[in-house]
Design a protein around this motif. Structure first.
Motif, short mmCIF file in Angstrom:
data_model
loop_
_atom_site.label_atom_id
_atom_site.label_comp_id
_atom_site.label_asym_id
_atom_site.label_seq_id
_atom_site.Cartn_x
_atom_site.Cartn_y
_atom_site.Cartn_z
N THR A 24 66.40 119.56 74.96
CA THR A 24 67.01 119.97 76.34
C THR A 24 65.52 120.72 76.55
N ARG A 25 65.97 121.26 77.52
CA ARG A 25 64.03 122.25 78.45
C ARG A 25 64.82 123.16 78.99
N PHE A 26 63.63 124.14 78.96
CA PHE A 26 63.03 125.64 80.30
C PHE A 26 62.06 125.25 80.64
N ALA A 27 61.97 125.13 82.09
CA ALA A 27 60.59 124.45 82.55
C ALA A 27 60.84 126.03 83.39
N PRO A 28 59.65 126.80 83.46
CA PRO A 28 59.32 127.75 84.60
C PRO A 28 58.52 127.19 85.26
N SER A 29 58.14 127.33 87.02
CA SER A 29 56.95 127.90 86.88
C SER A 29 56.27 129.14 87.10
N PRO A 30 54.80 129.22 86.42
CA PRO A 30 54.51 130.46 86.43
C PRO A 30 53.54 130.95 87.21
N ILE A 35 55.67 124.79 81.02
CA ILE A 35 55.56 125.06 81.36
C ILE A 35 54.74 123.94 82.89
N GLU A 36 55.63 124.73 84.01
CA GLU A 36 55.46 123.97 84.98
C GLU A 36 54.07 123.90 85.80
N ASP A 37 53.18 123.99 85.66
CA ASP A 37 51.89 125.08 85.75
C ASP A 37 51.59 123.84 87.08
N SER A 40 54.66 115.98 93.39
CA SER A 40 55.44 117.06 93.30
C SER A 40 56.45 116.94 92.44
N TYR A 41 56.76 118.35 92.66
CA TYR A 41 57.68 118.81 91.62
C TYR A 41 58.89 117.53 90.96
N HIS A 42 59.31 116.96 92.13
CA HIS A 42 59.66 115.49 92.08
C HIS A 42 60.36 114.64 91.06
N VAL A 93 69.03 120.58 81.10
CA VAL A 93 70.06 122.09 81.65
C VAL A 93 69.63 122.86 82.49
N ARG A 94 69.73 123.73 83.45
CA ARG A 94 68.97 123.93 84.37
C ARG A 94 70.21 124.73 85.77
N GLY A 95 69.51 125.77 86.78
CA GLY A 95 69.85 126.13 87.54
C GLY A 95 70.94 125.44 88.54
N ASP A 121 71.27 125.84 92.03
CA ASP A 121 70.24 125.93 93.12
C ASP A 121 69.26 124.41 92.98
N LEU A 122 69.76 123.80 91.97
CA LEU A 122 68.90 121.99 91.58
C LEU A 122 69.46 120.96 91.85
N PHE A 123 70.97 121.94 92.10
CA PHE A 123 71.94 120.61 91.66
C PHE A 123 71.75 119.24 92.58
N1 GLU Z 1 59.92 124.94 87.57
C1 GLU Z 1 61.48 125.37 87.76
C2 GLU Z 1 61.88 126.27 88.61
O1 GLU Z 1 61.25 127.35 88.23
C3 GLU Z 1 62.51 123.87 87.37
C4 GLU Z 1 62.61 122.77 87.37
C5 GLU Z 1 63.55 122.52 86.65
O2 GLU Z 1 64.69 122.74 85.84
O3 GLU Z 1 63.85 120.83 86.75
O4 GLU Z 1 62.89 126.46 89.34
#
Ligand code: GLU
Length: 293
Positions: free
Chosen positions: A17-23, A53-55, A195-197, A213-215, A217-219
């Motif tokens: 799994t990953r946690f992928a925050p944007s800094p 890290i989604e930088d 892009s993010y996508h 696994v993510r929030g 809001d991204l469904f």
């Molecule tokens: N980088 C995205 C954010 O911070 C999350 C992307 C993802 O989990 O797919 O909202």
């Protein structure tokens, strides 16, 4: 059986799994909850937990935010396996994928500015998607233009090519993917590569993420990601879109809102482990609630 954030999961084979925050800001408790969900899911089923890290957005990403994310994770006791991964180091991979889509004739250049799009939308019936008015297709079929441009996916062509698609959310069940509601999404930005996508979909494949696994809001975006997986011959992960922490007005906690940065709590000497333990027990800070699954 594994119970994570109050949700019961059947045994799974999990590779990562990953946690992928944007800094582009400080993490808050909503991020801690998201990281905890991805971390505990991996740990419950013997998979790896990665920090990505989604930088990709060079203008909004800040080195001090990256450093704070890494410190916050250690303070929370949510230890990723291996070193953090950085999107900014993977641009060549995103560019190669864009080339493949160009070869298939599935993307086109778009020179429109925001105001030109707004103007075009006044001239014709507007279709609304989950992100607001859908791009009216002004540059589709246009062969040249002036100045900066982005690359957009020709959504109609893309969905015609793949046919019907579906994906599985472990909490919400099987889903029909309907990316067409987004229209011709941007895959390569004017002001930032990819892009993010495009970046997130490719990275999930590169990182062998078996469970995204993510929030919640991204469904809706998962439909776009599923389409890109199919177009680019990428594996299809399973998903869990976890509930969100909401503030007292029912809005999702956002970096720009009043939610206190974790770094402030950390610097004030609070215990990250205690915060995580409380979240695991379903105890939320005063004024914060969990959205319905
Ligand atoms: N980088 C995205 C954010 O911070 C999350 C992307 C993802 O989990 O797919 O909202």
């Amino acid at each position: 059986m594994g119970k994570i954030a109050g949700v019961e999961f059947a045994p799974q084979v999990v590779s990562a799994t990953r946690f992928a925050p944007s800094p582009n800001g400080r993490l808050h408790i909503g991020h801690a909850f998201s990281a905890l969900c991805a971390h505990d899911f991996a740990r419950a089923f013997g998979g790896k937990f990665l920090l990505r890290i989604e930088d990709i957005d060079g203008t909004r990403s800040r080195p001090e935010h990256i450093a704070a994310i890494i410190d916050d994770m250690a303070w929370l006791g949510l230890h990723p396996d291996g070193a953090p991964l950085f999107q900014s180091q993977r641009i060549a991979n995103y560019a190669a994928a864009l080339e493949r889509l160009k070869e298939k004739g599935l993307v086109y250049q778009c020179w429109c500015t925001r105001s030109e799009i707004a103007e075009a939308l006044k001239q014709q019936p507007v279709r609304h998607g989950p992100d607001g008015p859908v791009y009216p297709g002004t540059c589709r079929g246009r062969s040249g233009g002036d100045g900066d441009f982005c690359w957009r996916l020709d959504m109609e062509k893309a969905v015609a090519l793949t046919g019907p698609l579906s994906w599985i959310d472990l909490a919400a069940g099987p889903q029909i993917a309907n990316p067409a509601i987004f229209g011709d999404v941007v895959l390569w930005r004017k002001d930032a590569p990819a892009s993010y996508h495009l970046a997130a979909t490719l990275d999930d494949a590169t990182d062998a993420i078996s469970h995204v696994v993510r929030g919640m809001d991204l469904f809706a975006y998962t439909a776009i990601h599923r389409l890109l997986q199919q177009l680019l011959d990428l594996p299809q992960p399973l998903y869990w879109h976890h509930p969100l922490l909401l503030d007292d007005s029912g809005e999702k906690l956002a970096k720009s809102r009043a939610s206190k940065p974790l770094s402030e709590l950390r610097e004030a000497g609070e215990s990250g482990a205690a915060i995580v333990a409380a979240l695991r027990r379903g105890q939320l800070p005063l004024g914060i609630t969990l959205s319905r699954p």
